[in-house]
Enzyme design. Structure first.
Site, mmCIF file in Angstrom:
data_model
loop_
_atom_site.group_PDB
_atom_site.id
_atom_site.type_symbol
_atom_site.label_atom_id
_atom_site.label_comp_id
_atom_site.label_asym_id
_atom_site.label_seq_id
_atom_site.Cartn_x
_atom_site.Cartn_y
_atom_site.Cartn_z
ATOM 1 C CE1 TYR A 1 -3.942 2.218 0.775
ATOM 2 C CE2 TYR A 1 -2.424 3.295 2.297
ATOM 3 C CZ TYR A 1 -3.621 3.284 1.599
ATOM 4 O OH TYR A 1 -4.483 4.347 1.722
ATOM 5 C CE LYS B 1 -3.323 5.094 -1.396
ATOM 6 N NZ LYS B 1 -4.428 5.652 -2.184
HETATM 7 C C1 BGC Z 1 -5.143 4.331 5.207
HETATM 8 C C2 BGC Z 1 -5.891 4.269 6.515
HETATM 9 C C3 BGC Z 1 -5.103 4.929 7.628
HETATM 10 C C4 BGC Z 1 -4.585 6.283 7.220
HETATM 11 C C5 BGC Z 1 -3.646 6.885 8.246
HETATM 12 C C6 BGC Z 1 -4.761 5.751 4.951
HETATM 13 O O1 BGC Z 1 -4.104 5.869 3.730
HETATM 14 O O2 BGC Z 1 -5.952 3.810 4.162
HETATM 15 O O3 BGC Z 1 -6.156 2.911 6.815
HETATM 16 O O4 BGC Z 1 -5.941 5.095 8.751
HETATM 17 O O5 BGC Z 1 -3.910 6.189 5.994
HETATM 18 O O6 BGC Z 1 -2.657 5.983 8.662
#
Ligand code: BGC
Length: 266
Positions: free
Chosen positions: A164, A168
Site C-alpha cells: 500500500y 501511494k
Molecule cells: C489508510 C488508513 C489509515 C490512514 C492513516 C490511509 O491511507 O488507508 O487505513 O488510517 O492512511 O494511517
C-alpha cells in the site's frame, strides 16, 4: 455558490468512504457526477436518487479501474451521456495488509493494479478527452483537472503495509510527472494526501474507544477526519479558485505528517 456548475466529474470508487464524500461535495457544487464503483449497486442507486432529489445530476457506472477495456468503455459512455468530462478524481484504492515476509504476490499485485495502474488508465482516458476538447472558458480556465487521492503514506513509511505505501509513493511521482507533461495543454493535476479519515478502510482503528484513543495520539489536531474534509479540498482543487496550482499535494491530515512523536520535545 455552485463552483463546479456545468462541469462533469468522474469519481472512481465513488460510492464509499472518501469517494462518496467527494461525490456529494461535487454534486452540491453543481457538477454532473459519474459515480464509478465495483460493488454495492444499491448504495450507488440510492446516492443517485438522493442527488437527483436535491436538484443535482449523477449516474452510476460499474467498472474495475484496473481493467483497461472496462475503463475505456466507462469513459466512452460517460462522455456520450454528459457530452464531455471536465474533472477526474482518481480515488479507488484498497489495502491488502501483511507482515512483509508473508506478503503474497497476489496481495502486492492487487494493490498495485487498483491503486496505481487504475490511476494510470483513468488519467490517460481523461487527458485524451481534455486535449481533444480544449478549454471552454465559460466552464473553466483549464481544459481539465485531475485529482489523485493518495495518502499520508506517500510520505510516512508504514510497517505491515509495504504494498500500500509503495503504491501511494508511486501515485505521488505519477501525479507530478503527468502534471509536468500536461501543463502546456492546460490540464491541472494535483494530489490530496488524506490522513486518518473515518471510513470502512480503517474501521478497526476507530470502532472502539481504545483503538480511537491510540489513533488520536497520531493526530495533533485531535480528531479523526471525515469524508467531507476531503470533499471540500477536492472541490477547491477542481475549481478555478486553484487555477494556478498544479503538481501539488495537499495534505489533509490534522497534522499527522508533523511528526507528532516530537510534540513533547522528542
Ligand atoms: C489508510 C488508513 C489509515 C490512514 C492513516 C490511509 O491511507 O488507508 O487505513 O488510517 O492512511 O494511517
Amino acid at each position: 455558490m455552485q463552483r463546479l456548475k456545468g462541469q462533469t466529474a468522474l469519481v472512481t470508487g465513488g460510492n464509499s468512504g472518501i469517494g462518496k464524500g467527494i461525490v456529494e461535495a461535487f454534486a452540491r457544487e453543481g457538477a454532473n457526477v459519474v459515480i464509478n464503483y465495483v460493488v454495492h449497486d444499491e448504495v450507488t442507486t440510492q446516492m443517485v436518487q438522493q442527488i437527483t432529489v436535491n436538484g443535482g445530476n449523477a449516474i452510476g457506472f460499474k467498472a474495475d479501474v484496473s481493467n483497461e477495456a472496462e475503463v475505456q468503455e466507462m469513459f466512452r459512455q460517460a462522455i456520450a451521456h454528459y457530452g464531455t468530462i471536465d474533472i477526474l478524481v482518481n480515488n479507488a484504492g484498497l489495502q491488502r495488509d501483511a507482515p512483509f515476509t508473508e506478503m503474497t504476490i497476489a496481495q502486492w499485485q492487487t494493490v498495485m493494479n487498483v491503486n496505481l495502474t487504475g490511476y494510470f488508465l483513468c488519467a490517460r482516458e481523461a487527458a485524451k478527452e481534455f486535449i481533444h476538447r480544449g478549454v471552454v472558458p465559460e466552464r473553466s480556465s483549464a481544459a481539465g483537472k485531475i485529482i489523485c487521492i493518495s495518502s499520508v503514506h506517500e510520505m510516512i513509511p508504514w510497517a505491515g503495509h509495504a504494498d500500500y505505501a509503495s503504491s501511494k509513493g508511486g501515485i505521488s511521482m505519477f501525479m507530478k510527472t503527468i502534471a509536468q507533461e500536461l501543463a502546456s495543454q492546460k490540464i491541472r493535476v494535483n494530489g490530496i494526501a488524506p490522513g486518518a479519515i473515518q471510513t470502512p478502510i480503517n474501521k478497526s482503528d476507530w470502532d472502539n474507544e481504545a483503538s480511537l484513543k491510540k489513533l488520536l495520539t497520531l493526530i495533533p489536531y485531535g480528531r479523526i477526519g471525515q469524508p467531507e474534509d476531503i470533499g471540500k479540498a477536492a472541490v477547491w482543487l477542481a475549481s478555478d479558485e486553484s487555477d494556478y496550482v498544479t503538481g501539488a499535494t495537499l495534505f489533509v491530515d490534522g497534522g499527522m505528517t508533523l511528526f507528532p512523536g516530537f510534540i513533547a520535545n522528542g
